[in-house]
Design a protein around this motif. Structure first.
Motif, short mmCIF file in Angstrom:
data_model
loop_
_atom_site.label_atom_id
_atom_site.label_comp_id
_atom_site.label_asym_id
_atom_site.label_seq_id
_atom_site.Cartn_x
_atom_site.Cartn_y
_atom_site.Cartn_z
N ARG A 193 -4.98 8.31 0.92
CA ARG A 193 -4.78 7.48 2.10
C ARG A 193 -6.13 6.95 2.59
NH1 ARG A 193 -0.09 7.39 4.93
NH2 ARG A 193 1.61 8.69 4.16
N GLN A 208 -7.05 2.79 -3.21
CA GLN A 208 -6.13 2.43 -2.13
C GLN A 208 -6.74 1.41 -1.18
OE1 GLN A 208 -2.60 2.50 0.13
NE2 GLN A 208 -3.05 3.21 -1.94
N LEU A 256 -4.55 5.67 -6.73
CA LEU A 256 -4.25 4.88 -5.55
C LEU A 256 -3.57 5.69 -4.46
CD1 LEU A 256 -2.78 1.75 -7.37
CD2 LEU A 256 -5.08 2.00 -6.45
N ARG A 283 1.35 4.33 -3.07
CA ARG A 283 1.14 5.78 -2.89
C ARG A 283 2.31 6.59 -3.44
NH1 ARG A 283 -0.99 4.08 2.24
NH2 ARG A 283 0.99 4.58 3.26
N PRO A 324 0.81 -1.23 0.00
CA PRO A 324 0.00 0.00 0.00
C PRO A 324 0.84 1.27 0.00
CG PRO A 324 -0.90 -1.60 1.54
CD PRO A 324 0.43 -2.13 1.10
#
Length: 400
Positions: free
Chosen positions: A193, A322, A190, A70, A66
């Motif tokens: 948050r 995300q 993506l 970002r 993840p």
């Protein structure tokens, strides 16, 4: 008819080929390296620890993916990890010493984990539109089918190893070429948050399917031949049962995905879990007939594989961006947890009740999955709660 968006066709094929590559490398290198070390009379403890390095790398990559998404474009991440996977595989196959194998085996796991998380997120995130379950089934079948090819090539002899490495290089190059068609802007889609807590309400519903299949997969590979021989089967037939179960898993995911697209993903998911439990209960009664045993094992493998495949599909239908990356990363962690739990739970039950404990442990996993599905939140309830929360936030904003 299956007809994905033409703009997504090349990268979708690349994702399926990447999954195939990971499956093939896993099926080839893990037993090959274990056999080579065993021939050197390396202590089995060290052989086991080395075999655990790729899963350990995959667990680490579950938490890294993840954050990486970002910071970098999806195409960049996939390109880097495909190249890393190919280099680590070649290095692993060109050395037979224990210490030089440590780093490439660990890097193999990290690269494989990132590729799987991103591939599953792309496939389940709507690359095929309403054919999502069918495409995910093809993706899962490609992984398992290529995993089965690894041991076959090992049995063919060392003369084929150079061709295996050339195939790895060729598949990697083909994937990289098709990834050039990956739509730009993937990082922006993506980059937002998301809170890990926002996934909690629906996580047990999805994680239970992944955990159950991982537990099943590890148990079948290690213990099903021993169960068969304990029940009177000859060694060849007992070992063949593993291939039959994995064949059922590999060849029936796409058809089951098509059925799920037509009749409802949750309904088919629960039906496959029920069939999984019934097949386990019936297995002891099928041992007397080879034909019935083969059919039962095919059905068992198909139903077990669907627990995993349809969990991925439900994740893709419920989450995006995300959140989808994060949920797939968590599912990768639960896969590893299921694989780790198998030797502890199964060994304990086998010590108490003999090899029937294997079926008891697997049946308990299937029943637990069904209970969680019945008691947990459904996709509709989760989406309704999210809409209500957004409406409440909008109302508070207007009041302010």
């Amino acid at each position: 008819m299956f007809n994905p968006d033409q703009n997504r066709l090349a990268p979708t094929l690349a994702m399926i080929m990447a999954a195939s590559l990971v499956g093939f490398i896993t099926g080839y290198t893990v037993p090959l390296i274990s056999l080579e070390l065993a021939q050197q009379q390396i202590d089995t403890v060290y052989v086991g620890l080395l075999a655990a390095l790729p899963p350990a790398g995959m667990m680490l990559s579950s938490f890294l993916s993840p954050a990486l998404c970002r910071r970098f474009e999806m195409g960049t991440l996939l390109t880097a990890n495909l190249i890393l996977l190919a280099l680590a595989t070649i290095t692993s196959c060109l050395t037979v010493d224990l210490l030089p194998l440590l780093l490439p085996r660990f890097l193999t796991g990290i690269a494989s984990g990132v590729i799987i998380v991103l591939g599953e997120s792309w496939i389940t995130g709507g690359a095929a539109g309403k054919n999502r379950a069918t495409l995910t089934g093809i993706y899962a079948s490609a992984f398992t089918g290529c995993q089965l090819a690894g041991p076959l090539l090992i049995s063919a002899g060392a003369d084929y190893q150079i061709w295996v490495l050339l195939a790895v290089v060729g598949l990697t190059a083909a994937c990289l070429l098709m990834l050039r068609h990956l739509p730009s802007g993937s990082r922006e889609s993506l980059s937002e948050r998301a809170s890990w807590r926002s996934l909690g309400a629906f996580l047990p519903v999805l994680a239970s399917g992944v955990f159950c299949f991982a537990f099943f997969d590890a148990s079948i590979l290690a213990l099903l031949p021993l169960y068969g021989m304990d029940k009177g089967l000859n060694e060849a037939m007992a070992v063949l049962l593993v291939t039959i179960v994995l064949t059922g898993d590999a060849f029936f995911q796409a058809p089951l995905g098509w059925v799920a697209d037509k009749f409802g993903i949750r309904r088919v998911h629960l039906s496959c879990a029920a069939v999984f439990c019934l097949a386990l209960v019936a297995l002891p009664f099928l041992l007397a007939s080879p034909v019935q045993l083969i059919v039962g094992c095919l059905i068992l493998g198909a139903a077990a594989g669907a627990l995993y495949t349809l969990s991925l599909v439900r994740a893709g239908k419920t989450f995006s961006g995300q959140k989808l990356i994060m949920i797939n990363a968590l599912l990768g962690f639960y896969w590893s947890a299921g694989s780790v739990a198998r030797p502890v739970v199964s060994s304990l039950l086998i010590s108490v009740s003999g090899y029937d404990g294997l079926l008891i442990a697997l049946l308990a996993c299937g029943v637990l999955f069904l209970l969680i599905q019945c008691l947990g939140k459904t996709e509709k309830a989760l989406l309704a709660n999210e809409r209500q929360d957004r409406d409440d936030d909008d109302a508070q904003t207007e009041t302010a």
